[in-house]
Design a protein around this motif. Sequence first.
Motif, PDB file in Angstrom:
ATOM      1  N   SER A 132       6.094 -17.573  -6.007  1.00 52.81           N
ATOM      2  CA  SER A 132       4.858 -16.961  -5.535  1.00 52.81           C
ATOM      3  C   SER A 132       3.751 -17.278  -6.519  1.00 52.81           C
ATOM      4  O   SER A 132       3.994 -17.406  -7.725  1.00 52.81           O
ATOM      5  CB  SER A 132       5.038 -15.445  -5.392  1.00 52.81           C
ATOM      6  OG  SER A 132       3.870 -14.864  -4.858  1.00 52.81           O
ATOM      7  N   THR A 152     -12.202  -8.701   8.105  1.00 47.51           N
ATOM      8  CA  THR A 152     -12.244  -7.814   9.273  1.00 47.51           C
ATOM      9  C   THR A 152     -13.692  -7.547   9.693  1.00 47.51           C
ATOM     10  O   THR A 152     -13.937  -6.996  10.757  1.00 47.51           O
ATOM     11  CB  THR A 152     -11.600  -6.435   8.976  1.00 47.51           C
ATOM     12  OG1 THR A 152     -12.413  -5.762   7.996  1.00 47.51           O
ATOM     13  CG2 THR A 152     -10.185  -6.578   8.452  1.00 47.51           C
ATOM     14  N   PHE A 156      -4.545 -15.201  -9.417  1.00 46.05           N
ATOM     15  CA  PHE A 156      -5.270 -14.104  -8.762  1.00 46.05           C
ATOM     16  C   PHE A 156      -6.797 -14.241  -8.900  1.00 46.05           C
ATOM     17  O   PHE A 156      -7.461 -13.338  -9.410  1.00 46.05           O
ATOM     18  CB  PHE A 156      -4.803 -12.761  -9.319  1.00 46.05           C
ATOM     19  CG  PHE A 156      -3.324 -12.536  -9.174  1.00 46.05           C
ATOM     20  CD1 PHE A 156      -2.739 -12.491  -7.917  1.00 46.05           C
ATOM     21  CD2 PHE A 156      -2.507 -12.387 -10.285  1.00 46.05           C
ATOM     22  CE1 PHE A 156      -1.364 -12.294  -7.766  1.00 46.05           C
ATOM     23  CE2 PHE A 156      -1.133 -12.188 -10.147  1.00 46.05           C
ATOM     24  CZ  PHE A 156      -0.565 -12.142  -8.876  1.00 46.05           C
ATOM     25  N   GLN A 198      -2.082   4.033  -1.180  1.00 42.71           N
ATOM     26  CA  GLN A 198      -2.919   4.322  -0.017  1.00 42.71           C
ATOM     27  C   GLN A 198      -2.124   4.938   1.128  1.00 42.71           C
ATOM     28  O   GLN A 198      -2.708   5.593   1.995  1.00 42.71           O
ATOM     29  CB  GLN A 198      -3.616   3.044   0.462  1.00 42.71           C
ATOM     30  CG  GLN A 198      -4.801   2.647  -0.404  1.00 42.71           C
ATOM     31  CD  GLN A 198      -5.420   1.357   0.088  1.00 42.71           C
ATOM     32  OE1 GLN A 198      -4.974   0.276  -0.262  1.00 42.71           O
ATOM     33  NE2 GLN A 198      -6.454   1.460   0.899  1.00 42.71           N
ATOM     34  N   TYR A 234       5.039  -2.992  -6.911  1.00 42.15           N
ATOM     35  CA  TYR A 234       4.191  -2.267  -5.960  1.00 42.15           C
ATOM     36  C   TYR A 234       4.360  -0.765  -6.083  1.00 42.15           C
ATOM     37  O   TYR A 234       5.413  -0.298  -6.484  1.00 42.15           O
ATOM     38  CB  TYR A 234       4.522  -2.709  -4.527  1.00 42.15           C
ATOM     39  CG  TYR A 234       4.148  -4.132  -4.215  1.00 42.15           C
ATOM     40  CD1 TYR A 234       3.306  -4.870  -5.048  1.00 42.15           C
ATOM     41  CD2 TYR A 234       4.639  -4.765  -3.070  1.00 42.15           C
ATOM     42  CE1 TYR A 234       2.971  -6.185  -4.746  1.00 42.15           C
ATOM     43  CE2 TYR A 234       4.307  -6.079  -2.754  1.00 42.15           C
ATOM     44  CZ  TYR A 234       3.479  -6.779  -3.600  1.00 42.15           C
ATOM     45  OH  TYR A 234       3.152  -8.071  -3.283  1.00 42.15           O
ATOM     46  N   HIS A 244       7.368 -13.350  -8.896  1.00 37.04           N
ATOM     47  CA  HIS A 244       6.065 -12.879  -8.398  1.00 37.04           C
ATOM     48  C   HIS A 244       4.909 -13.786  -8.839  1.00 37.04           C
ATOM     49  O   HIS A 244       3.945 -13.988  -8.113  1.00 37.04           O
ATOM     50  CB  HIS A 244       5.833 -11.439  -8.864  1.00 37.04           C
ATOM     51  CG  HIS A 244       4.926 -10.649  -7.970  1.00 37.04           C
ATOM     52  ND1 HIS A 244       5.052  -9.314  -7.783  1.00 37.04           N
ATOM     53  CD2 HIS A 244       3.869 -11.006  -7.204  1.00 37.04           C
ATOM     54  CE1 HIS A 244       4.114  -8.876  -6.954  1.00 37.04           C
ATOM     55  NE2 HIS A 244       3.376  -9.895  -6.594  1.00 37.04           N
ATOM     56  N   GLU A 292      -3.453  -3.679  15.735  1.00 36.97           N
ATOM     57  CA  GLU A 292      -4.364  -4.824  15.949  1.00 36.97           C
ATOM     58  C   GLU A 292      -3.793  -6.084  15.287  1.00 36.97           C
ATOM     59  O   GLU A 292      -3.829  -7.175  15.855  1.00 36.97           O
ATOM     60  CB  GLU A 292      -5.766  -4.524  15.381  1.00 36.97           C
ATOM     61  CG  GLU A 292      -6.717  -5.701  15.607  1.00 36.97           C
ATOM     62  CD  GLU A 292      -8.164  -5.516  15.118  1.00 36.97           C
ATOM     63  OE1 GLU A 292      -8.427  -4.565  14.357  1.00 36.97           O
ATOM     64  OE2 GLU A 292      -9.010  -6.344  15.488  1.00 36.97           O
ATOM     65  N   ARG A 336      -9.675  -0.646   0.457  1.00 35.25           N
ATOM     66  CA  ARG A 336      -9.263  -1.094  -0.876  1.00 35.25           C
ATOM     67  C   ARG A 336     -10.453  -1.575  -1.732  1.00 35.25           C
ATOM     68  O   ARG A 336     -10.537  -1.277  -2.904  1.00 35.25           O
ATOM     69  CB  ARG A 336      -8.289  -2.243  -0.650  1.00 35.25           C
ATOM     70  CG  ARG A 336      -7.634  -2.801  -1.838  1.00 35.25           C
ATOM     71  CD  ARG A 336      -6.859  -4.051  -1.451  1.00 35.25           C
ATOM     72  NE  ARG A 336      -5.808  -3.806  -0.479  1.00 35.25           N
ATOM     73  CZ  ARG A 336      -5.100  -4.773   0.112  1.00 35.25           C
ATOM     74  NH1 ARG A 336      -5.318  -6.033  -0.186  1.00 35.25           N
ATOM     75  NH2 ARG A 336      -4.164  -4.490   0.983  1.00 35.25           N
ATOM     76  N   THR A 345       0.824  -1.220   0.000  1.00 40.81           N
ATOM     77  CA  THR A 345       0.000   0.000   0.000  1.00 40.81           C
ATOM     78  C   THR A 345       0.860   1.273   0.000  1.00 40.81           C
ATOM     79  O   THR A 345       0.338   2.371  -0.174  1.00 40.81           O
ATOM     80  CB  THR A 345      -0.906   0.034   1.255  1.00 40.81           C
ATOM     81  OG1 THR A 345      -0.073  -0.074   2.419  1.00 40.81           O
ATOM     82  CG2 THR A 345      -1.908  -1.102   1.252  1.00 40.81           C
TER      83      THR A 345
HETATM   84  N1  LIG Z   1       2.676 -12.422  -3.935  1.00 38.89           N
HETATM   85  C1  LIG Z   1       1.537 -11.829  -4.234  1.00 38.89           C
HETATM   86  O1  LIG Z   1       1.015 -11.946  -5.350  1.00 38.89           O
HETATM   87  C2  LIG Z   1       0.859 -10.995  -3.184  1.00 38.89           C
HETATM   88  C3  LIG Z   1      -0.501 -10.636  -3.333  1.00 38.89           C
HETATM   89  C4  LIG Z   1      -1.085  -9.881  -2.326  1.00 38.89           C
HETATM   90  C5  LIG Z   1      -0.348  -9.489  -1.212  1.00 38.89           C
HETATM   91  N2  LIG Z   1       0.981  -9.841  -1.118  1.00 38.89           N
HETATM   92  C6  LIG Z   1       1.814  -9.411   0.047  1.00 38.89           C
HETATM   93  O2  LIG Z   1       1.092  -9.604   1.250  1.00 38.89           O
HETATM   94  C7  LIG Z   1       0.918  -8.373   1.928  1.00 38.89           C
HETATM   95  C8  LIG Z   1      -0.428  -8.380   2.636  1.00 38.89           C
HETATM   96  O3  LIG Z   1      -1.464  -8.615   1.678  1.00 38.89           O
HETATM   97  P1  LIG Z   1      -2.860  -7.897   1.805  1.00 38.89           P
HETATM   98  O4  LIG Z   1      -2.637  -6.428   1.986  1.00 38.89           O
HETATM   99  O5  LIG Z   1      -3.706  -8.373   0.691  1.00 38.89           O
HETATM  100  O6  LIG Z   1      -3.348  -8.511   3.224  1.00 38.89           O
HETATM  101  P2  LIG Z   1      -4.791  -8.543   3.872  1.00 38.89           P
HETATM  102  O7  LIG Z   1      -4.538  -8.827   5.314  1.00 38.89           O
HETATM  103  O8  LIG Z   1      -5.690  -9.481   3.172  1.00 38.89           O
HETATM  104  O9  LIG Z   1      -5.375  -7.077   3.662  1.00 38.89           O
HETATM  105  C9  LIG Z   1      -4.774  -5.982   4.253  1.00 38.89           C
HETATM  106  C10 LIG Z   1      -5.689  -4.782   4.081  1.00 38.89           C
HETATM  107  O10 LIG Z   1      -6.900  -4.993   4.845  1.00 38.89           O
HETATM  108  C11 LIG Z   1      -7.244  -3.794   5.525  1.00 38.89           C
HETATM  109  N3  LIG Z   1      -7.013  -4.033   6.962  1.00 38.89           N
HETATM  110  C12 LIG Z   1      -5.890  -4.584   7.504  1.00 38.89           C
HETATM  111  N4  LIG Z   1      -6.002  -4.671   8.825  1.00 38.89           N
HETATM  112  C13 LIG Z   1      -7.204  -4.186   9.159  1.00 38.89           C
HETATM  113  C14 LIG Z   1      -7.877  -4.043  10.383  1.00 38.89           C
HETATM  114  N5  LIG Z   1      -7.303  -4.421  11.517  1.00 38.89           N
HETATM  115  N6  LIG Z   1      -9.131  -3.506  10.372  1.00 38.89           N
HETATM  116  C15 LIG Z   1      -9.695  -3.132   9.204  1.00 38.89           C
HETATM  117  N7  LIG Z   1      -9.094  -3.252   7.985  1.00 38.89           N
HETATM  118  C16 LIG Z   1      -7.854  -3.782   7.964  1.00 38.89           C
HETATM  119  C17 LIG Z   1      -6.306  -2.718   4.983  1.00 38.89           C
HETATM  120  O11 LIG Z   1      -6.816  -2.195   3.765  1.00 38.89           O
HETATM  121  P3  LIG Z   1      -7.912  -1.026   3.671  1.00 38.89           P
HETATM  122  O12 LIG Z   1      -7.635  -0.041   4.746  1.00 38.89           O
HETATM  123  O13 LIG Z   1      -7.746  -0.517   2.286  1.00 38.89           O
HETATM  124  O14 LIG Z   1      -9.218  -1.738   3.856  1.00 38.89           O
HETATM  125  C18 LIG Z   1      -5.079  -3.511   4.623  1.00 38.89           C
HETATM  126  O15 LIG Z   1      -4.274  -2.890   3.647  1.00 38.89           O
HETATM  127  C19 LIG Z   1       1.102  -7.304   0.839  1.00 38.89           C
HETATM  128  O16 LIG Z   1       1.500  -6.046   1.326  1.00 38.89           O
HETATM  129  C20 LIG Z   1       2.180  -7.932   0.004  1.00 38.89           C
HETATM  130  O17 LIG Z   1       3.451  -7.722   0.613  1.00 38.89           O
HETATM  131  C21 LIG Z   1       1.574 -10.593  -2.080  1.00 38.89           C
END
Ligand SMILES: NC(=O)c1ccc[n+]([C@@H]2O[C@H](COP(=O)([O-])OP(=O)(O)OC[C@H]3O[C@@H](n4cnc5c(N)ncnc54)[C@H](OP(=O)(O)O)[C@@H]3O)[C@@H](O)[C@H]2O)c1
Length: 352
Positions: free
Chosen positions: A185, A248, A140, A26, A53, A131, A323, A260, A22
């Motif tokens: 990945s 969440t 995806f 964001q 990213y 990736h 959290e 998001r 993000t």
């Molecule tokens: N290899 C790949 O293809 C791939 C794909 C995806 C992710 N990743 C990696 O994994 C990491 C995490 O993935 P993800 O961001 O998709 O994880 P996620 O845990 O599914 O989503 C995280 C998002 O949820 C929301 N959020 C997080 N904690 C919260 C809470 N306590 N209360 C309310 N909303 C909350 C936030 O977005 P909002 O505030 O926008 O709602 C946050 O950016 C990425 O940064 C990246 O490094 C890798």
Amino acid sequence: MQYRQLGGSNLNVSAVCLGTMTYGDQNTEAEAHEQLDYALAHGINFIDTAEMYPVPPKAETFTRTETMLGHWLKNQQRDKIILGSKVAGRNRGLSWIRNGDESLTKANIRSAIHDSLKRLQTDYIDLYQLHWPERNVPLFGQYQFDPKLELDAQGNQKAWVSIHSQLDTLAELIQEGKVRAIGLSNEQPWGIMEFLRLSKEYNLPRVATLQNSYHLMNRTVDFGISEILYRENVSLLAYSPLAFGHLTGKYLDDPQAKGRVTMFLGYAQRYNKPNVAAASVAYAKLARDHGLTPTQLALSFVMHRWCVTSTIIGATNMMQLKENIAAWNTTLSPEVMLEIDRLHLLMTNPAP
Ligand SMILES: NC(=O)c1ccc[n+]([C@@H]2O[C@H](COP(=O)([O-])OP(=O)(O)OC[C@H]3O[C@@H](n4cnc5c(N)ncnc54)[C@H](OP(=O)(O)O)[C@@H]3O)[C@@H](O)[C@H]2O)c1
């Protein structure tokens, strides 16, 4: 916090990893640095990024995340941090990456890591990951292999850079000291086994990790891949543990909640599937019935699964980050685990 070894590598990482995708969209650079400082102070030594990213990927924001991370990294004790990054693959239509030729040729991988190292202001990346696969695989949110996609418009077999060649290039990067360990990945069982087979046959480096989506609504890793992880000593890095925020519960309380999912319409297609809402309701209710937040339930489940080595969390503000890191200390009772199993059987992988 616990620390765990990644596969057969020398990398010892925290069981919680900080995701960065993000940063640069964001999140501002100042917010990114505040998150990184907080995570480090709370025992997290493992940071995940990618040349592509922030997300959603756009020409105008491409590479911002690594640049912001580099500004932070140069003021850290480098050897205290385990840094993961990734080279983008082909077939995603990202015309701004290497002029649209994102295949994993030697030249492209070398060019990608050269630029990543510069942006990250470091001499090496601890864990360098592909990736997504070079070849045709469901990605995806696609969930079925489609043999038709093996062919081009003229009906000829599409060419792809062989896994042997990809491994050869990664071996060079390790020899040159640019990379300490390698990972995959968004891989499928065939690809993981093929990488491992070729490493053995040609005495090439072995992949240490697999970074795939893993959460209460996507446990596809449990079918087939988890046995490979166990028998082959490959460490799972679980991404999207909150299913892009769906787990969440915030979109149940307010379907227009800021996040998001409501900001980038059309981006989170993976979650645009029939049972996602019902599963979100069921898991949120289970959490609240047991005095937990939906976030605590979802994160604790992933963080403490036997097949997960490190859980990659993401946050867009400090409240979320606090959290999420604290969820490491949440233990789910046998009763809650039984109910999770029951819900999983009723609604298996609604967001594969
Ligand atoms: N290899 C790949 O293809 C791939 C794909 C995806 C992710 N990743 C990696 O994994 C990491 C995490 O993935 P993800 O961001 O998709 O994880 P996620 O845990 O599914 O989503 C995280 C998002 O949820 C929301 N959020 C997080 N904690 C919260 C809470 N306590 N209360 C309310 N909303 C909350 C936030 O977005 P909002 O505030 O926008 O709602 C946050 O950016 C990425 O940064 C990246 O490094 C890798």
